[in-house]
Write a protein that holds these residues in place. Structure first.
Motif, PDB file in Angstrom:
ATOM      1  N   GLY A   1      -8.680   2.580   0.093  1.00 22.40           N
ATOM      2  CA  GLY A   1      -7.587   3.501   0.337  1.00 22.40           C
ATOM      3  C   GLY A   1      -7.942   4.922  -0.059  1.00 22.40           C
TER       4      GLY A   1
ATOM      5  N   CYS B   1      -2.622  -0.607   8.525  1.00 18.17           N
ATOM      6  CA  CYS B   1      -2.585   0.133   7.264  1.00 18.17           C
ATOM      7  C   CYS B   1      -3.542   1.319   7.266  1.00 18.17           C
ATOM      8  CB  CYS B   1      -2.905  -0.800   6.106  1.00 18.17           C
ATOM      9  SG  CYS B   1      -1.617  -2.037   5.783  1.00 18.17           S
ATOM     10  N   MET B   2      -4.743   1.155   7.815  1.00 18.41           N
ATOM     11  CA  MET B   2      -5.711   2.240   7.818  1.00 18.41           C
ATOM     12  C   MET B   2      -5.453   3.220   8.957  1.00 18.41           C
ATOM     13  SD  MET B   2      -7.418   1.609   5.134  1.00 18.41           S
ATOM     14  CE  MET B   2      -8.852   2.680   5.201  1.00 18.41           C
TER      15      MET B   2
ATOM     16  N   VAL C   1       0.816  -1.213   0.000  1.00 17.08           N
ATOM     17  CA  VAL C   1       0.000   0.000   0.000  1.00 17.08           C
ATOM     18  C   VAL C   1       0.852   1.266   0.000  1.00 17.08           C
ATOM     19  CG1 VAL C   1      -1.880  -1.199   1.165  1.00 17.08           C
ATOM     20  CG2 VAL C   1      -0.248   0.126   2.520  1.00 17.08           C
TER      21      VAL C   1
ATOM     22  N   ASN D   1      -2.611   4.898   5.779  1.00 17.81           N
ATOM     23  CA  ASN D   1      -3.562   5.571   4.907  1.00 17.81           C
ATOM     24  C   ASN D   1      -3.823   6.993   5.397  1.00 17.81           C
ATOM     25  OD1 ASN D   1      -5.544   5.185   2.617  1.00 17.81           O
ATOM     26  ND2 ASN D   1      -6.954   5.836   4.231  1.00 17.81           N
TER      27      ASN D   1
ATOM     28  N   THR E   1      -3.630   6.504  -2.813  1.00 16.18           N
ATOM     29  CA  THR E   1      -3.265   5.087  -2.728  1.00 16.18           C
ATOM     30  C   THR E   1      -4.020   4.234  -3.727  1.00 16.18           C
ATOM     31  OG1 THR E   1      -2.803   5.373  -0.365  1.00 16.18           O
ATOM     32  CG2 THR E   1      -3.103   3.115  -1.153  1.00 16.18           C
ATOM     33  N   ARG E   2      -5.314   4.548  -3.974  1.00 17.44           N
ATOM     34  CA  ARG E   2      -6.131   3.712  -4.849  1.00 17.44           C
ATOM     35  C   ARG E   2      -5.605   3.724  -6.279  1.00 17.44           C
ATOM     36  NH1 ARG E   2     -10.353   6.483  -2.735  1.00 17.44           N
ATOM     37  NH2 ARG E   2     -10.845   7.356  -4.795  1.00 17.44           N
TER      38      ARG E   2
ATOM     39  N   ILE F   1      -7.163  -2.124  -0.043  1.00 18.07           N
ATOM     40  CA  ILE F   1      -6.766  -0.717   0.078  1.00 18.07           C
ATOM     41  C   ILE F   1      -6.404  -0.135  -1.281  1.00 18.07           C
ATOM     42  CG2 ILE F   1      -5.005   0.824   1.044  1.00 18.07           C
ATOM     43  CD1 ILE F   1      -5.024  -0.962   3.539  1.00 18.07           C
ATOM     44  N   ARG F   2      -5.686  -0.890  -2.084  1.00 15.09           N
ATOM     45  CA  ARG F   2      -5.271  -0.379  -3.388  1.00 15.09           C
ATOM     46  C   ARG F   2      -6.438  -0.178  -4.350  1.00 15.09           C
ATOM     47  NH1 ARG F   2      -0.689   2.467  -4.218  1.00 15.09           N
ATOM     48  NH2 ARG F   2       1.178   1.355  -3.540  1.00 15.09           N
TER      49      ARG F   2
END
Length: 263
Positions: free
Chosen positions: A252, A175-176, A104, A180, A256-257, A247-248
């Motif tokens: 995200g 990650c979040m 990510v 993120n 990030t997306r 997430i990707r």
């Protein structure tokens, strides 16, 4: 060019860690150390401390406390080491977390293998220290705090699925909460620690709720217990891929997306 502008141009973000890019002499050595070596040393130290506390909590656990003692010890220890050391390395202390962070954009690809090596070595050190301070009888009764919940092939599917789901919650929290941009916040260390606690309380009786290959590897080496050990690599690493994809592609932030970015 002003001194402030020159200084700002020296700010680089590497693997989610902002460091100063040195321009010459000793400043280069300091920057190299802070960019590459110091994060690995911190991952080793944090993994050793976390896994020492985790192993000791299992070895010294009393039957009447059930999963409560290991759950609290693992969760609180992880939250503390992340709060203390996370700003240096990102506070992974888990190969599955490092893999997801790389996917990510929170860790540079070149640092993934050094992080893994540091975490596994930290796991060995933590497990060895837990053995050194524990009475021999207790150590072997707990199989050295290696994961022994799965005892027969009929339990394997449930254990793998549990490890995937439990690790997904943990890796999402990391990650979040810490990587993120849209959702990160100052309470991330505690959220991550809480995720470990609830995972162990919920799934400890199904798979052992490892969620961390380094946590499984260190005790397995020290106790020479390898039965169904592969579960604790396959489940967490698959969960990292799942979270990386979520997430990707879907949850995200816009940076990030990879798709559905909008205008």
């Amino acid at each position: 060019m002003s001194a402030e502008a020159a200084a700002s141009m020296c700010d680089l973000e590497f693997g989610g860690i902002k460091v100063k890019e040195p321009s010459k002499g000793g400043r280069w050595r300091e920057g190299w150390y802070e960019r590459y070596l110091q994060p690995c040393l911190v991952e080793l130290l944090g993994s050793a401390l976390f896994i020492f506390i985790g192993c000791l909590s299992v070895i010294e656990n009393r039957p009447d406390t059930g999963l409560l003692q290991p759950a609290l010890a693992h969760g609180l220890a992880l939250g503390l080491v992340i709060a203390t050391l996370g700003n240096i390395s990102g506070g992974h202390f888990n190969p599955a977390v490092s893999l997801a962070a790389m996917l990510v954009g929170g860790l540079h690809l070149t640092m993934l293998l050094p992080y893994w090596i540091s975490q596994l070595c930290g796991g060995l050190i933590g497990a060895a220290l837990a053995k050194a301070v524990s009475p021999e009888e207790r150590f072997w009764n707990a199989s050295g705090a290696a994961f022994v919940t799965v005892q027969e092939p009929g339990q394997v599917v449930g254990a793998v699925v549990a490890e995937i789901i439990l690790t997904t919650l943990l890796v999402l929290a990391v990650c979040m909460g810490a990587i993120n941009k849209k959702t990160q916040g100052p309470l991330a260390p505690f959220s991550i620690g809480f995720s470990v606690t609830v995972d162990i309380l919920a799934g400890g009786a199904v798979s052992g709720a490892c969620m961390n290959p380094a946590r499984a590897f260190g005790p397995a080496v020290v106790a020479s217990y390898w039965d169904f050990h592969w579960i604790y690599w396959l489940g967490p690493l698959l969960a990292s891929l799942v979270v990386g994809g979520l997430i990707r592609f879907f949850i995200g932030d816009g940076k990030t997306r990879l798709i559905l970015k909008g205008r």
